[in-house]
Scaffold this motif. Structure first.
Motif, mmCIF file in Angstrom:
data_model
loop_
_atom_site.group_PDB
_atom_site.id
_atom_site.type_symbol
_atom_site.label_atom_id
_atom_site.label_comp_id
_atom_site.label_asym_id
_atom_site.label_seq_id
_atom_site.Cartn_x
_atom_site.Cartn_y
_atom_site.Cartn_z
ATOM 1 N N LEU A 28 -26.371 80.599 -28.108
ATOM 2 C CA LEU A 28 -26.924 80.182 -29.390
ATOM 3 C C LEU A 28 -26.471 78.759 -29.682
ATOM 4 O O LEU A 28 -25.289 78.437 -29.571
ATOM 5 N N ALA A 45 -32.143 75.904 -34.808
ATOM 6 C CA ALA A 45 -31.417 76.985 -34.135
ATOM 7 C C ALA A 45 -32.182 77.349 -32.872
ATOM 8 O O ALA A 45 -33.405 77.547 -32.904
ATOM 9 N N SER A 59 -27.683 70.372 -36.908
ATOM 10 C CA SER A 59 -28.160 69.894 -38.204
ATOM 11 C C SER A 59 -27.690 68.463 -38.434
ATOM 12 O O SER A 59 -26.555 68.114 -38.092
ATOM 13 N N VAL A 107 -26.855 75.712 -32.717
ATOM 14 C CA VAL A 107 -27.291 75.353 -34.068
ATOM 15 C C VAL A 107 -26.972 73.883 -34.280
ATOM 16 O O VAL A 107 -25.835 73.454 -34.067
#
Length: 279
Positions: free
Chosen positions: A176, A221, A180, A178
Motif C-alpha cells: 500500500l 492511494a 499527498s 499513500v
C-alpha cells in the motif's frame, strides 16, 4: 496536466510499484512483462468532462549497480546512501480534441504532453524490518507537447509525503502506498490548459489570462500485489483545486473530484543472473 503524473504512473509504469520482500533478498537482475489498465479521470484537472481510458501497462524491473528501475522509480545510484535517492520523475497527459469537448469547442486541440525531470527522495522514517517507510519526495518536471515541433509547456513542482507499507493490516502479501502534497506550476503550464484568448472567448467562456503558482493538492492511494507470474494494482486519487491559481478560469469547472483505475500485468521473463537487493 498531472492526469498521468500520479495516476498513470501507478498504472502505466506498474513496475515502479511492484511488490517485493521488505528486507534484503536474492532477485533477478531484470524482469519484463506487459498488461493493460483501465482508468476513469477528467479530461484535464478541473474539467467538467470525464473519460475512460484503456492503456497498455509496461512492466520492467532492473536492479543494476548504478541504475535501478523498481517500485521507487527510475533512478541513478550516484552515492552510497539508503536515506537519499536521486531519480527521474516522469509524467504524461493525453490529447484532448475540441470536437470531443464542449468546454473547449472552437479552441485549439490540446496535444499530448510528456513531463520529465529530477526527483530527490529523502527517507524520513523506516521501520526496523523495512516494511514501512515515510519519504519526502521532491520532483521537478519540465513539460513538452508531443507535436511537430514539440513546444515547451512549463514546469511543475509537486513535493509530497509518501508512506509505503508492505503487508498492511488485513492485506497480507499486498503493498500500500499513500501520497499527498501540493502542486505548483509556472504560468506557461497553467496557460496551456486554462487560458482563453480574446479570439476564443464567448458569452459562456470569457477571456482568461493564466498565472503561475499553486495548482491544488492531491491525495493518492495505490494498492498492488506481485504474484509469481503476474502483478495487479489499483489506485484512487482525490484532487482539491480550491484556491488554485487558475480556479477562476472558465475551463476549471470542478474544484474537487475523484479519479480511479485498475491494472494487471503478466511477467514474461526474467534474467538468470541474481542480485542481492535491499528493498
Amino acid at each position: 496536466m498531472r492526469l498521468f503524473s500520479s495516476a498513470c504512473m501507478v498504472m502505466a509504469c506498474a513496475a515502479l510499484l511492484a511488490s517485493g520482500a521488505a528486507a534484503a533478498a536474492d532477485k533477478p537482475l531484470w524482469e519484463v512483462g506487459a498488461g493493460v489498465g483501465v482508468m476513469h479521470l477528467p479530461s484535464w484537472r478541473g474539467a467538467a468532462e470525464s473519460r475512460e481510458l484503456v492503456l497498455p501497462v509496461p512492466y520492467f524491473i532492473y536492479h543494476g549497480r548504478y541504475l535501478r528501475a523498481d517500485r521507487q522509480g527510475v533512478r541513478g545510484v550516484l552515492f552510497d546512501s539508503d536515506r537519499v535517492d536521486l531519480g527521474v520523475s516522469l509524467g504524461a497527459s493525453p490529447p484532448v480534441s475540441k470536437d470531443n469537448s464542449t468546454a473547449r469547442s472552437g479552441m485549439a486541440d490540446l496535444d499530448a504532453t510528456v513531463e520529465i525531470g529530477p526527483q530527490l527522495d529523502l527517507t524520513l522514517w523506516r521501520s526496523p524490518d523495512r516494511a514501512q517507510q515515510l519519504k519526502l519526495i521532491l520532483p521537478v518536471r519540465s513539460a513538452f507537447t508531443l507535436s511537430s515541433p514539440p513546444r515547451h509547456a512549463g514546469w511543475v513542482f509537486s513535493p509530497a509525503l509518501n508512506l509505503d507499507m508492505v503487508d498492511p493490516p488485513g492485506l497480507p502479501g499486498w503493498r500500500l502506498g499513500v501520497r499527498s502534497g501540493p502542486i505548483f506550476a509556472t504560468r506557461r503550464q497553467h496557460a496551456y490548459y486554462y487560458q482563453v484568448s480574446p479570439a476564443e472567448a464567448r458569452p459562456d467562456r470569457p477571456e482568461y489570462a493564466a498565472s503561475g503558482g499553486y495548482s491544488g493538492t492531491q491525495v493518492l492511494a495505490a494498492l498492488s500485489r506481485r504474484y509469481p507470474r503476474h502483478w495487479v494494482g489499483a489506485f484512487v486519487r482525490y484532487d482539491m483545486l480550491q484556491h488554485a491559481a487558475f480556479d477562476d478560469s472558465p475551463l476549471a469547472a470542478r474544484d474537487h473530484y475523484l479519479a480511479a483505475g485498475v491494472a494487471v500485468a503478466w511477467i514474461f521473463g526474467e534474467s538468470s543472473e541474481r542480485v542481492n537487493v535491499d528493498d
